[in-house]
Scaffold this active site. Structure first.
Site, PDB file in Angstrom:
ATOM      1  N   GLU A  52     -13.830  34.508  36.593  1.00 59.79           N
ATOM      2  CA  GLU A  52     -15.042  34.751  37.363  1.00 59.79           C
ATOM      3  C   GLU A  52     -14.621  34.877  38.821  1.00 59.79           C
ATOM      4  O   GLU A  52     -14.119  33.916  39.410  1.00 59.79           O
ATOM      5  CB  GLU A  52     -16.068  33.633  37.214  1.00 59.79           C
ATOM      6  CG  GLU A  52     -17.362  33.985  37.962  1.00 59.79           C
ATOM      7  CD  GLU A  52     -18.308  32.821  38.187  1.00 59.79           C
ATOM      8  OE1 GLU A  52     -19.384  33.064  38.785  1.00 59.79           O
ATOM      9  OE2 GLU A  52     -17.988  31.684  37.797  1.00 59.79           O
ATOM     10  N   ASP A  77     -12.365  31.596  43.987  1.00 62.62           N
ATOM     11  CA  ASP A  77     -13.130  31.729  45.229  1.00 62.62           C
ATOM     12  C   ASP A  77     -12.272  31.199  46.358  1.00 62.62           C
ATOM     13  O   ASP A  77     -11.433  30.316  46.147  1.00 62.62           O
ATOM     14  CB  ASP A  77     -14.447  30.952  45.145  1.00 62.62           C
ATOM     15  CG  ASP A  77     -15.530  31.535  46.047  1.00 62.62           C
ATOM     16  OD1 ASP A  77     -15.306  31.591  47.273  1.00 62.62           O
ATOM     17  OD2 ASP A  77     -16.594  31.929  45.533  1.00 62.62           O
ATOM     18  N   ASP A 126     -21.230  39.737  47.567  1.00 60.44           N
ATOM     19  CA  ASP A 126     -21.811  40.341  48.765  1.00 60.44           C
ATOM     20  C   ASP A 126     -21.747  41.857  48.578  1.00 60.44           C
ATOM     21  O   ASP A 126     -20.661  42.415  48.375  1.00 60.44           O
ATOM     22  CB  ASP A 126     -20.994  39.921  49.989  1.00 60.44           C
ATOM     23  CG  ASP A 126     -21.619  40.383  51.303  1.00 60.44           C
ATOM     24  OD1 ASP A 126     -22.312  41.423  51.311  1.00 60.44           O
ATOM     25  OD2 ASP A 126     -21.393  39.717  52.319  1.00 60.44           O
ATOM     26  N   LYS A 130     -23.054  48.119  54.520  1.00 60.10           N
ATOM     27  CA  LYS A 130     -22.636  49.040  55.571  1.00 60.10           C
ATOM     28  C   LYS A 130     -21.416  49.842  55.130  1.00 60.10           C
ATOM     29  O   LYS A 130     -20.499  49.309  54.516  1.00 60.10           O
ATOM     30  CB  LYS A 130     -22.324  48.272  56.856  1.00 60.10           C
ATOM     31  CG  LYS A 130     -23.562  47.637  57.500  1.00 60.10           C
ATOM     32  CD  LYS A 130     -23.210  46.955  58.805  1.00 60.10           C
ATOM     33  CE  LYS A 130     -24.445  46.354  59.458  1.00 60.10           C
ATOM     34  NZ  LYS A 130     -24.116  45.679  60.733  1.00 60.10           N
ATOM     35  N   ASP A 162     -28.097  40.758  42.237  1.00 60.75           N
ATOM     36  CA  ASP A 162     -29.495  40.981  42.616  1.00 60.75           C
ATOM     37  C   ASP A 162     -29.620  42.200  43.523  1.00 60.75           C
ATOM     38  O   ASP A 162     -30.721  42.562  43.936  1.00 60.75           O
ATOM     39  CB  ASP A 162     -30.033  39.757  43.354  1.00 60.75           C
ATOM     40  CG  ASP A 162     -29.328  39.548  44.691  1.00 60.75           C
ATOM     41  OD1 ASP A 162     -28.077  39.450  44.699  1.00 60.75           O
ATOM     42  OD2 ASP A 162     -30.003  39.496  45.728  1.00 60.75           O
TER      43      ASP A 162
END
Length: 224
Positions: A52, A77, A126, A130, A162
């Site tokens: 993950e 992470d 994220d 941009k 999302d």
């Protein structure tokens, strides 16, 4: 989270048997000893390995490990103070097929050997909307090339987000590159065919998104 709390969690991570925290130079300047040896030296079994990426608090890593004891799960992470919660939960509940690694996602191909990984989950990354941030999107062509290196020939990828932008960007990219899309939906919670592991596990932030009425998207695909 206060700085004292972060430092405490960093120190506690160092004592956890299910956490690995290599230095950047361990991955870039020399052969990482676990590369190609994760089954033997970390998980100590021969079960398939699932990653993950950007695991946050580790809810998905732990949740998947509980559902699929026949597989190994590793959350990755750079923010160790976040995945501390998942690592601690796994130890407390004796979930032996869940582990965590603190490192940058762009080094993933330095940490694992070719064909060492069976599946990769990317959960709520994220979207880097941009244009100048395109190189940081976790499904851009450069990242997909890294994942392809470490995935087995029949390896599968999952993207749950999302962000309608991230969902659309990834779908378009996959179609343009000729990769196989196994499942895609713009709102999995209204689709009765959605996989159970997609709607049955919810992260801390996902619950907040759902409370606000945001749609959760999901794509399952192959890049080999």
């Amino acid at each position: 989270m206060g700085s004292k709390n972060k430092l405490r969690r960093f120190r506690e991570n160092e004592t956890f048997s299910n956490v690995i925290q290599p230095k950047r130079e361990d991955l870039t300047d020399q052969e990482f000893p676990l590369k190609g040896n994760w089954n033997r030296d970390f998980f100590k079994n021969d079960k398939p390995i699932v990653l993950e990426l950007g695991c946050g608090k580790g809810e998905y890593t732990v949740g998947l490990a509980q559902r699929y004891p026949d597989k190994n799960f590793l959350g990755i992470d750079i923010k160790g103070a976040r995945f501390w919660r998942g690592a601690k939960t796994a130890l407390e509940e004796n979930i032996t097929n869940a582990g965590f690694m603190r490192t940058q996602i762009e080094l993933v191909d330095k940490a694992f050997a070719e064909n060492e990984i069976s599946e990769i989950w990317i959960t709520f990354p994220d979207p880097q909307i941009k244009y100048k941030r395109t190189k940081h999107r976790m499904t851009n062509p450069d990242f997909l090339a890294r994942y392809k290196t470490i995935l087995k020939s029949d390896g599968v990828m999952h993207l749950k987000t999302d962000s309608e932008f991230m969902h659309g960007y990834t779908l378009g990219l996959l179609e343009g590159m000729g990769y196989e899309i196994l499942y895609a939906h713009h709102n999995v919670y209204i689709n009765h065919l959605a996989p159970e592991e997609v709607i049955g596990i919810q992260t801390f932030y996902e619950k907040q998104y759902l409370e606000k009425g945001k749609a959760i998207t999901y794509i399952k695909f192959k890049i080999n």
